[in-house]
Design a protein around this motif. Structure first.
Motif, PDB file in Angstrom:
ATOM      1  N   LEU A 137      47.538  69.165   8.727  1.00 27.32           N
ATOM      2  CA  LEU A 137      48.543  68.361   8.516  1.00 27.32           C
ATOM      3  C   LEU A 137      49.921  68.838   9.324  1.00 27.32           C
ATOM      4  N   ASP A 138      50.019  70.057   9.554  1.00 25.30           N
ATOM      5  CA  ASP A 138      51.219  70.315  10.504  1.00 25.30           C
ATOM      6  C   ASP A 138      51.009  69.695  11.843  1.00 25.30           C
ATOM      7  N   VAL A 139      49.784  69.630  12.302  1.00 27.83           N
ATOM      8  CA  VAL A 139      49.644  69.130  13.596  1.00 27.83           C
ATOM      9  C   VAL A 139      49.869  67.519  13.735  1.00 27.83           C
ATOM     10  N   ASP A 140      49.505  66.871  12.482  1.00 30.32           N
ATOM     11  CA  ASP A 140      49.771  65.413  12.374  1.00 30.32           C
ATOM     12  C   ASP A 140      51.293  65.561  12.453  1.00 30.32           C
ATOM     13  N   GLU A 141      52.153  66.286  11.853  1.00 32.20           N
ATOM     14  CA  GLU A 141      53.575  65.894  11.787  1.00 32.20           C
ATOM     15  C   GLU A 141      54.033  66.294  13.158  1.00 32.20           C
ATOM     16  N   LEU A 142      53.674  67.197  13.865  1.00 30.14           N
ATOM     17  CA  LEU A 142      53.960  67.573  15.350  1.00 30.14           C
ATOM     18  C   LEU A 142      53.663  66.299  16.110  1.00 30.14           C
ATOM     19  N   LEU A 143      52.585  65.767  16.101  1.00 36.14           N
ATOM     20  CA  LEU A 143      52.224  64.554  16.934  1.00 36.14           C
ATOM     21  C   LEU A 143      53.121  63.364  16.386  1.00 36.14           C
ATOM     22  N   ALA A 144      53.567  63.361  15.183  1.00 33.94           N
ATOM     23  CA  ALA A 144      54.325  62.042  14.800  1.00 33.94           C
ATOM     24  C   ALA A 144      55.711  62.332  15.489  1.00 33.94           C
ATOM     25  N   ALA A 145      56.097  63.521  15.671  1.00 38.83           N
ATOM     26  CA  ALA A 145      57.369  64.051  16.145  1.00 38.83           C
ATOM     27  C   ALA A 145      57.425  63.621  17.825  1.00 38.83           C
ATOM     28  N   GLY A 146      56.292  63.426  18.332  1.00 34.75           N
ATOM     29  CA  GLY A 146      55.997  63.034  19.689  1.00 34.75           C
ATOM     30  C   GLY A 146      55.850  64.291  20.555  1.00 34.75           C
ATOM     31  N   ILE A 147      55.171  65.323  19.893  1.00 35.83           N
ATOM     32  CA  ILE A 147      54.965  66.580  20.676  1.00 35.83           C
ATOM     33  C   ILE A 147      53.385  66.452  20.953  1.00 35.83           C
ATOM     34  N   ASP A 148      53.010  66.947  22.225  1.00 36.01           N
ATOM     35  CA  ASP A 148      51.329  66.709  22.373  1.00 36.01           C
ATOM     36  C   ASP A 148      50.961  68.192  21.804  1.00 36.01           C
ATOM     37  N   VAL A 149      49.735  68.106  21.468  1.00 38.00           N
ATOM     38  CA  VAL A 149      49.168  69.364  20.746  1.00 38.00           C
ATOM     39  C   VAL A 149      47.663  69.684  21.372  1.00 38.00           C
ATOM     40  N   TYR A 150      47.526  71.076  21.889  1.00 39.02           N
ATOM     41  CA  TYR A 150      46.138  71.299  22.036  1.00 39.02           C
ATOM     42  C   TYR A 150      45.630  72.156  20.889  1.00 39.02           C
ATOM     43  N   THR A 151      44.557  71.848  20.489  1.00 37.71           N
ATOM     44  CA  THR A 151      43.914  72.743  19.596  1.00 37.71           C
ATOM     45  C   THR A 151      42.462  73.012  19.530  1.00 37.71           C
ATOM     46  N   THR A 152      42.051  73.919  18.749  1.00 37.13           N
ATOM     47  CA  THR A 152      40.430  74.319  18.848  1.00 37.13           C
ATOM     48  C   THR A 152      39.866  73.984  17.448  1.00 37.13           C
ATOM     49  N   VAL A 153      38.655  73.529  17.703  1.00 41.23           N
ATOM     50  CA  VAL A 153      37.882  73.150  16.319  1.00 41.23           C
ATOM     51  C   VAL A 153      36.444  73.626  16.568  1.00 41.23           C
ATOM     52  N   ASN A 154      35.913  74.311  15.524  1.00 39.77           N
ATOM     53  CA  ASN A 154      34.444  74.610  15.492  1.00 39.77           C
ATOM     54  C   ASN A 154      33.663  73.608  14.845  1.00 39.77           C
ATOM     55  N   VAL A 155      32.389  73.322  15.454  1.00 39.72           N
ATOM     56  CA  VAL A 155      31.578  72.201  14.718  1.00 39.72           C
ATOM     57  C   VAL A 155      31.453  72.417  13.368  1.00 39.72           C
ATOM     58  N   GLN A 156      31.301  73.533  12.596  1.00 38.62           N
ATOM     59  CA  GLN A 156      31.001  73.702  11.174  1.00 38.62           C
ATOM     60  C   GLN A 156      32.335  73.270  10.315  1.00 38.62           C
ATOM     61  N   HIS A 157      33.508  73.170  11.017  1.00 38.48           N
ATOM     62  CA  HIS A 157      34.658  72.857  10.406  1.00 38.48           C
ATOM     63  C   HIS A 157      34.927  71.464  10.064  1.00 38.48           C
ATOM     64  N   LEU A 158      33.975  70.757  10.576  1.00 34.26           N
ATOM     65  CA  LEU A 158      34.211  68.974  10.465  1.00 34.26           C
ATOM     66  C   LEU A 158      33.853  68.859   9.194  1.00 34.26           C
ATOM     67  N   GLU A 159      34.506  67.988   8.554  1.00 36.47           N
ATOM     68  CA  GLU A 159      34.262  67.736   7.050  1.00 36.47           C
ATOM     69  C   GLU A 159      32.733  67.190   7.166  1.00 36.47           C
ATOM     70  N   THR A 160      32.527  66.171   7.495  1.00 39.64           N
ATOM     71  CA  THR A 160      31.188  65.383   7.329  1.00 39.64           C
ATOM     72  C   THR A 160      29.949  66.386   7.804  1.00 39.64           C
ATOM     73  N   LEU A 161      30.282  67.082   8.686  1.00 39.74           N
ATOM     74  CA  LEU A 161      29.115  68.123   9.059  1.00 39.74           C
ATOM     75  C   LEU A 161      29.120  69.397   8.479  1.00 39.74           C
ATOM     76  N   ASN A 162      30.151  69.503   7.558  1.00 39.37           N
ATOM     77  CA  ASN A 162      30.172  70.706   6.716  1.00 39.37           C
ATOM     78  C   ASN A 162      28.876  71.207   6.186  1.00 39.37           C
ATOM     79  N   ASP A 163      28.377  70.244   5.157  1.00 35.02           N
ATOM     80  CA  ASP A 163      27.037  70.430   4.402  1.00 35.02           C
ATOM     81  C   ASP A 163      25.982  70.823   5.196  1.00 35.02           C
ATOM     82  N   VAL A 164      25.930  69.970   6.526  1.00 38.11           N
ATOM     83  CA  VAL A 164      24.782  70.009   7.407  1.00 38.11           C
ATOM     84  C   VAL A 164      24.745  71.423   7.931  1.00 38.11           C
ATOM     85  N   VAL A 165      25.854  71.851   8.354  1.00 33.13           N
ATOM     86  CA  VAL A 165      25.808  73.161   9.040  1.00 33.13           C
ATOM     87  C   VAL A 165      25.635  74.250   8.060  1.00 33.13           C
ATOM     88  N   SER A 166      26.077  74.065   6.783  1.00 34.92           N
ATOM     89  CA  SER A 166      25.699  75.115   5.708  1.00 34.92           C
ATOM     90  C   SER A 166      24.335  75.227   5.429  1.00 34.92           C
TER      91      SER A 166
END
Lengths: 237, 905
Positions: free
Chosen positions: B132-161
């Motif tokens: 949500l922080d990132v969303d606000e940064l993007l809304a302010a026009g700032i480019d964002v680089y970020t990292t995500v692991n596959v198990q953190h994706l909401e819909t894949l969460n239970d598959v991974v678990s």
């Protein structure tokens, strides 16, 4: 009317102003008739065969602009408007309606006489047929050959500048509004682009005036338009 | 073949949506996600090296938050990139370091690095989640680089678990991932990863190390890698589709068979929601989620109801449109909803181990009444069934019907028995039965289903015991009566059920009608309101009635600042102005039960009107759960938008009234001023004219007479000038000056001003030095000419004759600076500002005439043009009056030149 005295009608509701204007004009051996309302003015103008009209804009029974519109429907003779200083819009409206010149109240008698003289002279010249070669001070302009010379040196004008100058020369001593100039030079579709006129007047001044900061021919009429004066010593007080 | 054309033609709405999406994207910053299968694949490293490349290209890069876990090569990579200091948050006597969102927004870099998108922020942060922080940064026009692991994706969460046996609680909604502008897959083969693990290059948290070790089994890693690759491939596929749609619009127009997820009370619903979201994403269709509140489900224990609400919220978060339906037959309502919304596929949860074999499953029931709809069954997760069963037991324990209802049911049956006893000698047994049926019906009407069941059984028992021979015994001599009992029981039960059902529906209908009536009444009341205070009072009244909450209205002023809450009779809730302002600035809800500052008491709802936000509605709710019910939220939203529209209407009414008043007073002022100016100017004109006439009389007046006439004229002209000044000042002071602004060259104004005051300053040589490249300025010619006249006159008046006066102008980036300089005695020290006041003069008493309005007029005119004027003494002596005017955007007169060139030379 018997001799060739020019006839001037003064349409003004203020008796004192009417009086000194009359005195001054009669002093020049012109014949003067007075009117104190639009209606009287139109009657006088229709019956006296005037050569010039001096018109106040604020009249008890109507607007001077209405008078001009009515009057211009059937006559071409010069109209000089008297107006208050702050009413630029009224002046422009009067000029666009067909007035030729205006004077701001309070005005000096000498100024009034100079303007009247200039317009009578223009009217006399107009009836003699349009010349194609003009000489003003150091300037010599041949409209037919499209030649402009200043102290014998040819001056190069762009076509727009030439058209602007030609239109000014054709209407000397009269106040031309931005709108009139735009319509005549750029065409009816540009009547709102008043900065065209201002910029090109600047160009023209630089080319034909000795000192563009103290022009002798092209005068700016604040908030109204421009006046081309053939003989500046006579016209400006 | 109009049909064919229709199907091929791009849907204008979709095209518009895409254009709008692109537009909003152009303003927003770009999000680039470095995506990996698990920890240790090198996402942070890849992100840093990409950021360094950007930095090398001159992009302003800032590290918002980075977790190097002490890895040396990563640390080395991060060196030389500016880091934003973390913010310390005191939480339960500990200090937590957290990303400083406000710091980042204030610093406004072009690109910011935000490691671990799924991170949950410390309590007390503005947003609960980093995304949500990132969303606000993007809304302010700032480019964002970020990292995500596959198990953190909401819909894949239970598959991974399911694969790894470890459940991760920090998740990122798929919509964030899908909306990312770029996704870079950081890939590492499982063997290499295991090697890195062995070398100690992978960071492992100390606690639960064994579990983590367990996580890094090769089988797990292969599966995770496959998931990550597939997810990325899906995205690439989406992009390809998007590309194709843009390029060959006609070829990929599909019918929208959207999905409908039916949320039940069981635990499996969460999985159902996630699965449906995944399927919908795969099919690229919108989806809906509904919960049907039937009479049975109404009596569920609190915990289940909470879970349902949570699942509805989850569905909403995953992009579904949600609704709660109420009625008796879940399947009919679902089918009707599906048809109304053109949803072709219904997703339900498979209910394993049906304990009532004669009862069809929900899927079957839906299938029976709507054969044309596809039904997708999703398996509920293991272990759910047990829990559901356990919960079912608790249902009866915690049944909501109070015991008094049952007691009253018993009393009713007893009364029926008594009445029967009285009437027994007169009427047949068959008619006595009717008395009992009546009692059952009454009980079901009054007390609902449970008591009516009790009443049915009791009635049969009492009837048998007291009335059927042999009396005072449950024994039955005549077998016929068994039939009576059976029918009586069945009839009792059915009537009870039916009556209770209709009563419930009637209740629902009444509630719905109340809601509609409340809305209607509020909109009627609002339409009569004339002041914001009235609107606030009406809105508050309805919110108190409908939600039982305290409400406060914070209205925005013209500069988008919220003002203090409007006073209220019922007492104001505690309002946090900052949160309210945040909600207003972002146009999003904040506070309790939302994504933003959920921990604060109070709920902040922006009041959105068609033209702009009108303010914020702050609520203090007794329970947040009420807002989680979609119907209630929608009702509140409707309230809010009605209020906002009413506020806007009132605002515009006021604007219209003000402008009418203003026009009227403007007109009055103008006519007054022109009357005065006429009355003052006419005698002046006469005076000037008569003095002039005197000069022209014949014979010419003598020298002395001529002199008198001349000074008469000059004085009259001077008075006339003063009158002009006074009138101008009155006009300029009276309110907004209407400027007749046009684009014009400044030199022309100067020339014109010089000509006007030529005589007044004849004794002073004037030098004009204007920059050659001055642009056109948007100014009022007459007023600006006035400024120059006044400044020049002023200079001429206060300086000795013969000293030069200089006019100059030069260009700066945004303004044009103009000055008038003289070489006189200068301004008395300390009076540099004072001289611009009305009736203020440099020297208090002097022979120089004038009332001191000239400079005040100059200031009024310059300020009306959006400029500034100041005076100071020049170091080399003399005063310098300098003003600046904004440059604006001058029109080009290319058209004028074009015509010119076309003419040829």
């Amino acid at each position: 009317m018997a001799d060739n005295k020019p006839v001037i009608i003064v349409v003004e509701d203020e008796a004192h102003i009417r009086r000194f204007v009359r005195l001054a004009l009669e002093d020049e051996q012109w014949q003067v008739f007075e009117a104190d309302s639009v209606k009287r003015g139109l009657i006088e103008a229709g019956t006296r065969q005037p050569d010039l009209i001096v018109l106040d804009l604020g009249l008890p029974d109507g607007d001077g602009i209405d008078f001009i519109r009515d009057f211009r429907a059937w006559s071409e003779i010069p109209v000089i408007v008297l107006s208050a200083r702050t009413a630029e819009a009224d002046k422009v409206a009067a000029l666009d309606a067909g007035a030729d010149d205006y004077l701001m109240k309070p005005f000096g008698v000498a100024e009034l006489l100079a303007r009247v003289r200039a317009h009578l002279r223009r009217r006399a010249r107009g009836s003699a047929g349009g010349a194609s070669v003009y000489e003003f001070g150091k300037l010599r302009i041949d409209l037919g050959k499209r030649l402009i010379e200043k102290e014998g040196q040819p001056i190069h004008l762009t076509p727009i500048e030439f058209r602007l100058l030609a239109y000014l020369i054709a209407n000397p001593d009269s106040v031309l509004t931005h709108r009139q100039l735009l319509k005549a030079v750029w065409g009816p579709s540009h009547v709102e682009d008043s900065h065209y006129v201002r910029v090109y007047m600047g160009f023209l001044r630089k080319k034909i005036e000795d000192d563009p900061t103290r022009p002798r021919h092209i005068f700016t009429e604040s908030g109204v338009g421009y006046r081309f004066v053939s003989d500046s010593s006579a016209a400006t007080a | 073949m109009p049909d064919l054309r229709d199907t091929q033609r791009p849907d204008p709405d979709q095209l518009l949506a895409r254009v709008q999406q692109e537009e909003s994207r152009a303003r927003r910053g770009k999000l680039k996600i470095f995506f990996g299968a698990s920890a240790g694949v090198g996402k942070t490293y890849a992100m840093l090296s990409a950021a360094r490349q950007q930095q090398a290209q001159g992009v302003d890069v800032l590290i918002g938050v980075i977790e190097t876990h002490g890895r040396r090569d990563t640390e080395a990579m991060a060196e030389g990139v500016e880091r934003l200091p973390l913010r310390e948050i005191a939480y339960r006597e500990r200090n937590l370091s957290e990303f400083d969102l406000d710091g980042a927004l204030a610093r406004m870099p072009q690109l910011i690095l935000m490691d671990e998108l799924a991170h949950s922020n410390a309590p007390g942060s503005r947003h609960p989640k980093r995304w949500l922080d990132v969303d606000e940064l993007l809304a302010a026009g700032i480019d964002v680089y970020t990292t995500v692991n596959v198990q953190h994706l909401e819909t894949l969460n239970d598959v991974v678990s399911g694969i790894t046996g470890i459940r991760v609680w920090e998740t990122v909604p798929d919509k964030v991932f899908d909306a990312a502008d770029e996704v870079v897959l950081v890939d590492l083969t499982p063997d290499e990863l295991l090697q890195r693990l062995k070398d100690g290059k992978v960071y492992l948290p100390n606690q639960a190390e064994r579990a983590v070790r367990n996580f890094f089994r090769k089988g797990n890693l292969i599966a995770l890698r496959e998931l990550a690759l597939r997810r990325t491939a899906d995205r690439v596929d989406d992009e390809m589709q998007q590309y194709r749609r843009e390029k060959f619009v006609s070829s990929v127009w599909q019918t929208r068979d959207s999905l409908l997820a039916c949320i039940g009370p069981g635990e499996g619903s969460e999985k159902l929601v996630r699965s449906t979201a995944r399927i919908a994403a795969r099919l690229e269709v919108p989806w809906h989620a509904v919960y049907v509140e039937t009479t049975d489900l109404q009596r569920l224990p609190e915990r289940n109801r909470h879970r349902i609400l949570r699942n509805l919220k989850l569905a909403e978060d995953l992009g579904a449109q949600t609704a709660t339906l109420s009625g008796n037959s879940a399947e009919e309502l679902v089918v009707k909803y599906a048809r109304d919304h053109n949803l072709a596929k219904i997703v339900v949860c498979r209910t394993g181990g049906n304990w009532r074999p004669w009862r069809r499953s929900f899927a079957e029931r839906v299938g029976r009444i709507a054969g044309d709809l596809d039904i997708i069954e999703v398996a509920s997760s293991e272990g759910d069934e047990e829990r559901t069963r356990f919960e079912r037991q608790t249902v009866s324990e915690k049944s909501t019907t109070p015991w008094t209802s049952y007691a009253m049911a018993a009393v009713a049956c007893a009364l029926a028995g008594l009445a029967g006893a009285v009437l027994f000698p007169i009427f047949d047994l068959a008619n006595i039965v009717m008395l009992f049926l009546l009692a059952v019906v009454l009980v079901s009407v009054r007390y609902g289903r449970g008591p009516s069941v009790l009443a049915s059984f009791l009635s049969v028992a009492i009837f048998d015991f007291f009335f059927v021979p042999p009396r005072i015994s449950f024994a039955v001599t005549d077998v016929q009566y068994l039939m009576t009992f059976l029918v009586m029981l069945v009839v009792g039960l059915i009537t009870g059920q039916l009556t209770a059902g209709y009563k419930y529906q009637a209740n629902v209908a009444t509630r719905r009608e109340q809601r509609v009536r409340a809305l209607y009444e509020m909109s009627r009341d609002l339409s009569a309101a004339l002041m914001p205070e009235q609107i606030a009072e009406i809105g508050e009244r309805f919110i108190v009635a409908e939600f039982g909450a305290k409400a406060a209205f914070l209205l925005a002023d013209d500069n988008d600042h919220l003002q203090a809450p409007l006073p209220s009779l019922n007492g104001l809730p505690i309002v946090d102005r900052e949160i309210a302002q945040w909600a207003f600035d972002h146009g999003e809800v904040a506070g309790q039960g939302t994504d933003t500052l959920a921990a604060t008491p109070g709920f902040y709802l922006p009041l959105k009107a068609p033209m702009r936000l009108r303010g914020v509605l702050a609520l203090e709710l007794r329970s947040v759960d009420r807002l989680l019910i979609p119907e209630q939220r929608r009702l509140l939203d409707t309230f809010a938008s009605l209020i906002a529209i009413a506020l806007e209407r009132v605002h515009y009414v006021e604007v219209a009234r003000n402008s009418t008043v203003q026009m009227e007073s403007e007109r009055l002022r103008n006519s007054l001023l022109s009357a005065i100016s006429h009355d003052l100017r006419t005698p002046m004109s006469v005076l000037v004219g008569l003095a002039d006439s005197l000069l022209l009389t014949r014979p010419a007046p003598s020298g002395a007479q001529a002199e008198i006439a001349q000074s008469l004229k000059e004085e009259a002209l001077r008075v006339s000038g003063q009158v002009n000044n006074l009138l101008d000042m009155a006009r300029l002071q009276a309110g907004r000056v209407t400027l007749n602004r046009q684009w014009q060259p400044l030199d022309e104004v100067v020339v014109s001003a010089l000509r006007i005051i030529e005589r007044g300053i004849g004794r002073h040589p004037i030098q004009v030095a204007l920059d050659a490249d001055l642009p056109l300025l948007e100014i009022d010619f007459v007023l600006m000419e006035r400024v120059f006249c006044n400044l020049l006159e002023n200079a001429a008046k206060y300086t000795p004759a013969g000293t030069p006066i200089c006019i100059g102008a030069e260009l700066s980036e945004r303004k044009v600076h103009v000055w008038v300089e003289d070489s006189g005695p200068g301004i008395p020290p300390g009076k540099e500002e004072l001289i611009f006041r009305k009736f203020e003069r440099g020297q208090a008493e002097s022979s120089t005439c004038g009332v001191g309005l000239g400079l005040a007029i100059c200031r009024a005119i310059i300020e009306a043009h959006g400029g500034e004027i100041h005076a100071h003494n020049r170091p080399q002596g003399g005063a310098r009056f300098e003003f600046s005017l904004p440059r604006g955007n001058p029109p080009d007169f290319a058209a004028a030149e074009l015509t010119d060139n076309a003419e040829g030379h």
